[in-house]
Design a protein around this motif. Structure first.
Motif, PDB file in Angstrom:
ATOM      1  N   HIS A  43       0.811  -1.215   0.000  1.00 30.05           N
ATOM      2  CA  HIS A  43       0.000   0.000   0.000  1.00 30.05           C
ATOM      3  C   HIS A  43       0.850   1.273   0.000  1.00 30.05           C
ATOM      4  O   HIS A  43       0.347   2.347  -0.356  1.00 30.05           O
ATOM      5  N   ASP A  44       2.114   1.165   0.402  1.00 28.88           N
ATOM      6  CA  ASP A  44       2.988   2.336   0.264  1.00 28.88           C
ATOM      7  C   ASP A  44       3.188   2.669  -1.215  1.00 28.88           C
ATOM      8  O   ASP A  44       3.208   3.834  -1.614  1.00 28.88           O
ATOM      9  N   ILE A  45       3.318   1.627  -2.041  1.00 30.88           N
ATOM     10  CA  ILE A  45       3.425   1.826  -3.483  1.00 30.88           C
ATOM     11  C   ILE A  45       2.118   2.374  -4.040  1.00 30.88           C
ATOM     12  O   ILE A  45       2.098   3.312  -4.850  1.00 30.88           O
ATOM     13  N   HIS A  46       1.002   1.812  -3.621  1.00 35.25           N
ATOM     14  CA  HIS A  46      -0.303   2.269  -4.111  1.00 35.25           C
ATOM     15  C   HIS A  46      -0.526   3.739  -3.774  1.00 35.25           C
ATOM     16  O   HIS A  46      -1.003   4.523  -4.603  1.00 35.25           O
ATOM     17  N   ALA A  47      -0.188   4.115  -2.537  1.00 39.18           N
ATOM     18  CA  ALA A  47      -0.365   5.512  -2.129  1.00 39.18           C
ATOM     19  C   ALA A  47       0.544   6.432  -2.933  1.00 39.18           C
ATOM     20  O   ALA A  47       0.146   7.549  -3.304  1.00 39.18           O
ATOM     21  N   SER A  48       1.752   5.971  -3.234  1.00 38.27           N
ATOM     22  CA  SER A  48       2.678   6.787  -4.030  1.00 38.27           C
ATOM     23  C   SER A  48       2.155   6.989  -5.442  1.00 38.27           C
ATOM     24  O   SER A  48       2.249   8.088  -6.006  1.00 38.27           O
ATOM     25  N   VAL A  49       1.588   5.931  -6.035  1.00 38.01           N
ATOM     26  CA  VAL A  49       1.016   6.047  -7.382  1.00 38.01           C
ATOM     27  C   VAL A  49      -0.176   7.005  -7.366  1.00 38.01           C
ATOM     28  O   VAL A  49      -0.331   7.841  -8.259  1.00 38.01           O
ATOM     29  N   ALA A  50      -1.019   6.891  -6.354  1.00 38.54           N
ATOM     30  CA  ALA A  50      -2.176   7.781  -6.257  1.00 38.54           C
ATOM     31  C   ALA A  50      -1.739   9.238  -6.107  1.00 38.54           C
ATOM     32  O   ALA A  50      -2.276  10.134  -6.768  1.00 38.54           O
ATOM     33  N   LEU A  51      -0.746   9.475  -5.259  1.00 35.24           N
ATOM     34  CA  LEU A  51      -0.257  10.836  -5.075  1.00 35.24           C
ATOM     35  C   LEU A  51       0.404  11.359  -6.350  1.00 35.24           C
ATOM     36  O   LEU A  51       0.185  12.510  -6.758  1.00 35.24           O
ATOM     37  N   GLY A  52       1.190  10.506  -7.001  1.00 38.93           N
ATOM     38  CA  GLY A  52       1.814  10.916  -8.250  1.00 38.93           C
ATOM     39  C   GLY A  52       0.797  11.238  -9.323  1.00 38.93           C
ATOM     40  O   GLY A  52       0.959  12.196 -10.092  1.00 38.93           O
ATOM     41  N   THR A  53      -0.276  10.459  -9.388  1.00 37.87           N
ATOM     42  CA  THR A  53      -1.345  10.723 -10.345  1.00 37.87           C
ATOM     43  C   THR A  53      -2.007  12.063 -10.061  1.00 37.87           C
ATOM     44  O   THR A  53      -2.262  12.859 -10.973  1.00 37.87           O
TER      45      THR A  53
END
Length: 294
Positions: A6-16
């Protein structure tokens, strides 16, 4: 630790969110990015999303989850059911205490539970088509306090996973029926508590086709996989609109990253952040440019 990436998922969401904000003059419409909490801890995740009205006012939903079965830079997306429903059960078998030297004077709850654990797997193997990918897992047993006592009470907890709504209801009913039947057969009783979790996530064919095209155009044919259904569950199925849930590679097979989700040694490579975020941003812009799906 949850160990699901979920750290990766949150990073992708923030980057988006950052990328779309910088390009906000390129499109009309709204994009809502939210960080999905507790997707496997019903009803916490679903309740928090619904209570904040995060699903109001939009037509499409895009979700990405990392997948250790894929190498970095490869995306998997298929139409239809891509995850399984997830229901839980807690069954207490009630017998009668006796001394271990005189088992005939009691009712052995451990024996009842053992019979249930063996027989419940036959519900899957003999009553359900293999294509349904139905699974029953017993993950927890609580019983006994002494080696020389006939145990009067055993609690068995587990999970039920399947892809179809019809089979979901049927298998939950069969598990309860089997528990009561086996308990009665052994002169005991069963108390069955069942918790309905999230349904299967069903991908919209139009969004899947868009995403597949975007991946191939940006990264080439080798970056697209279309042959993997997920075995896990999450509650993004509550988004009953046009939905896409894709998976992206997480460096499976690299040193230190050989393990699957929910293991203490699981790791995901930072190398997947840029291509995954780019794919999500491209899909968002594509949908905003033409909201209709095929």
């Amino acid at each position: 630790m949850h160990a699901c990436g979920h750290d990766i998922h949150a990073s992708v969401a923030l980057g988006t969110a950052l990328a779309l904000h910088r390009q906000r003059n390129r499109f009309s419409g709204r994009v809502r990015v939210f960080f999905h909490p507790a997707e496997e801890a019903e009803p916490v995740g679903r309740r928090s999303i619904l209570s904040q009205n995060l699903l109001d006012g939009f037509d499409h939903a895009i979700g990405i989850h990392i997948n250790p079965n894929l190498p970095v830079g490869v995306f998997n997306a298929i139409p239809g059911a891509v995850t399984k429903s997830a229901d839980q059960f807690s069954i207490t078998f009630i017998g009668e205490m006796a001394h271990g030297a005189m088992p005939h004077k009691g009712v052995d709850a451990i024996a009842i539970a053992a019979a249930f654990i063996c027989e419940v797997q036959k519900v899957v193997s003999r009553e359900f088509p293999a294509r349904d990918a139905t699974v029953i897992t017993i993950g927890k047993i609580r019983s006994g306090e002494a080696a020389n006592i006939i145990c009067p009470e055993v609690t068995v907890e587990g999970t039920i996973r399947t892809r179809t709504r019809e089979r979901r209801q049927m298998i939950n009913e069969r598990v309860a029926e089997l528990a009561h039947g086996l308990a009665a057969l052994h002169h005991g009783r069963a108390r069955v508590d069942q918790i309905s979790g999230e349904p299967a996530v069903v991908n919209d064919p139009g969004l899947v086709a868009r995403f597949q095209r975007i991946v191939v155009e940006a990264e080439g044919e080798a970056a697209l996989s279309t042959d993997q259904q997920e075995e896990g569950s999450d509650d993004s199925a509550i988004i009953r609109r046009r939905c896409l849930r894709s998976t992206s590679g997480s460096a499976a097979g690299r040193p230190g990253n050989e393990w699957f989700l929910h293991t203490p040694t699981f790791g995901a490579s930072d190398d997947l952040l840029a291509p995954t975020t780019d794919a999500v941003v491209r899909l968002c812009l594509d949908v905003l440019d033409d909201p209709a799906t095929g």
